[in-house]
Design an enzyme around this catalytic site. Sequence first.
Site, mmCIF file in Angstrom:
data_model
loop_
_atom_site.group_PDB
_atom_site.id
_atom_site.type_symbol
_atom_site.label_atom_id
_atom_site.label_comp_id
_atom_site.label_asym_id
_atom_site.label_seq_id
_atom_site.Cartn_x
_atom_site.Cartn_y
_atom_site.Cartn_z
ATOM 1 N N LYS A 117 73.022 -111.032 24.916
ATOM 2 C CA LYS A 117 74.288 -111.789 24.913
ATOM 3 C C LYS A 117 74.693 -112.214 23.507
ATOM 4 O O LYS A 117 75.880 -112.359 23.228
ATOM 5 C CB LYS A 117 74.210 -112.982 25.886
ATOM 6 C CG LYS A 117 74.063 -112.527 27.333
ATOM 7 C CD LYS A 117 74.931 -113.284 28.330
ATOM 8 C CE LYS A 117 74.942 -112.534 29.666
ATOM 9 N NZ LYS A 117 75.394 -113.239 30.827
ATOM 10 N N LYS A 199 74.760 -101.135 34.108
ATOM 11 C CA LYS A 199 74.970 -101.734 35.431
ATOM 12 C C LYS A 199 76.399 -102.231 35.613
ATOM 13 O O LYS A 199 77.077 -102.589 34.645
ATOM 14 C CB LYS A 199 73.958 -102.856 35.687
ATOM 15 C CG LYS A 199 74.229 -104.150 34.972
ATOM 16 C CD LYS A 199 73.483 -105.316 35.641
ATOM 17 C CE LYS A 199 74.097 -106.624 35.156
ATOM 18 N NZ LYS A 199 73.800 -107.781 35.924
ATOM 19 N N LYS A 202 80.326 -108.089 36.511
ATOM 20 C CA LYS A 202 81.637 -108.699 36.774
ATOM 21 C C LYS A 202 82.392 -109.054 35.506
ATOM 22 O O LYS A 202 83.605 -109.224 35.531
ATOM 23 C CB LYS A 202 81.553 -109.881 37.739
ATOM 24 C CG LYS A 202 80.580 -110.980 37.441
ATOM 25 C CD LYS A 202 80.701 -112.062 38.521
ATOM 26 C CE LYS A 202 79.357 -112.649 38.938
ATOM 27 N NZ LYS A 202 78.555 -113.209 37.856
HETATM 28 P P1 ATP Z 1 77.941 -111.193 34.243
HETATM 29 O O1 ATP Z 1 78.804 -109.957 34.127
HETATM 30 O O2 ATP Z 1 78.676 -112.475 34.164
HETATM 31 O O3 ATP Z 1 76.691 -111.138 33.391
HETATM 32 P P2 ATP Z 1 76.744 -110.124 36.609
HETATM 33 O O4 ATP Z 1 77.764 -109.331 37.376
HETATM 34 O O5 ATP Z 1 75.771 -109.352 35.791
HETATM 35 O O6 ATP Z 1 77.465 -111.198 35.737
HETATM 36 P P3 ATP Z 1 75.106 -112.323 37.620
HETATM 37 O O7 ATP Z 1 75.911 -113.539 37.937
HETATM 38 O O8 ATP Z 1 74.320 -112.315 36.352
HETATM 39 O O9 ATP Z 1 76.031 -111.011 37.693
HETATM 40 O O10 ATP Z 1 74.125 -111.984 38.787
HETATM 41 C C1 ATP Z 1 74.207 -112.434 40.110
HETATM 42 C C2 ATP Z 1 73.232 -111.649 40.966
HETATM 43 O O11 ATP Z 1 73.725 -110.326 41.163
HETATM 44 C C3 ATP Z 1 71.854 -111.492 40.324
HETATM 45 O O12 ATP Z 1 70.866 -111.665 41.322
HETATM 46 C C4 ATP Z 1 71.853 -110.082 39.793
HETATM 47 O O13 ATP Z 1 70.564 -109.525 39.737
HETATM 48 C C5 ATP Z 1 72.737 -109.371 40.804
HETATM 49 N N1 ATP Z 1 73.447 -108.226 40.212
HETATM 50 C C6 ATP Z 1 74.332 -108.287 39.197
HETATM 51 N N2 ATP Z 1 74.819 -107.069 38.901
HETATM 52 C C7 ATP Z 1 74.215 -106.200 39.763
HETATM 53 C C8 ATP Z 1 74.298 -104.779 39.974
HETATM 54 N N3 ATP Z 1 75.108 -104.026 39.250
HETATM 55 N N4 ATP Z 1 73.542 -104.221 40.932
HETATM 56 C C9 ATP Z 1 72.730 -104.991 41.682
HETATM 57 N N5 ATP Z 1 72.604 -106.320 41.553
HETATM 58 C C10 ATP Z 1 73.333 -106.940 40.613
#
Ligand code: ATP
Length: 335
Positions: A117, A199, A202
Amino acid sequence: MAEETQKKIILSGIQPTGVFTLGNYLGAVKGWKDLQDEYLCYYFIADLHSMTIHIDPQKRRAQTRQAFALLLACGIDPDKSLVFVQSHNKAHAEMGWIMDCCSQFGELSRMTQFKDKSQKHPDNINAGLFTYPALMAGDILLYQADYVPVGADQTQHLEFTRDVATRFNHTYGEIFKLPEGYYPKAGARVMSLQDPTSKMSKSDPNPKATISILDDPKVIMNKFKSAVTDSEAEVAFREGKDGINNLMTIYSAVTKKTMDEITAEFAGKGYGDFKKAVGEAVCEELRPVRENFDRLMNDRAYLDEQMKKGAERATYIANKTLTKAKKRVGLLLES
Ligand code: ATP
Ligand code: LTN
């Protein structure tokens, strides 16, 4: 939902950094829903954690309410599980400070999320980003959680939580339960539709790369249509076919079909047919979520009431451990 039950405690949080993606749904929240009968589940919106990146304040507020509604829309039932907004329970901030003071600079420096980050936001490498794992450790330890369902990206933070808890228990006496990771067998890791080696996230600025769980069916179909694949024409799960592997993972997670069944289903057909089928399956899966969400967002009083109920109960539960921790470190409690 009695606390006295012998059920093990599951706890997890999600940041209100945008509408949940299909990755968040298939990889996390959908699984959280299925745990509600077997475990005592505590789920929260990690708004304090989201402060480690810059978000317009009005947007953060709106996204927090929206994320709370999304959890309910995805099937998290506030009559079965404790659902709340992190900042509504002041114990998190207080325990976060106690955990900060039990964390070492060296171990925090080794956290890969901090390194990632910091690289992503070089203009805002704030202290909160650095101490993020300490706040997260506090979140977990406050509730004496047995299991924490998190994706692979968070396992280092969970290890850190166990290390800090062990250190505290050793220095001040046993008060914290050591949490374990919970890795559901069916949890899918969903990749970006435009770059299937990274991955789906969001906060990805490219909307074509992610399926938001509120996208309407037409948008979903178009996004799958333009998903990056390869130049072969074989629906098969193997190395080097990242795009198709990702679509197969999604299709399998939604339909429960195995990879072999999917390959057989699309034998002799083109990627166009396959992408259409994946799109349709996802639209069907997300339809009730979208409908529930619309209904909930139109009932502000209900949402407010559930948030308040969640905050009160979370505060009650967390304060028991917080008070113990404050006593142990020698803070003079008010009489
Ligand atoms: P950001 O983009 O804000 O970093 P994020 O989409 O990566 O957010 P988080 O809020 O960090 O999501 O994660 C919430 C949950 O969703 C966590 O348990 C994480 O492991 C899961 N998660 C996030 N992205 C994925 C993905 N692409 N596939 C499966 N699980 C996911
Ligand atoms: N760091 C997590 C969100 C989070 C969390 C937690 C998850 C904050 N506190 C406590 C589990 C337990 C994330 O970004 N996915």
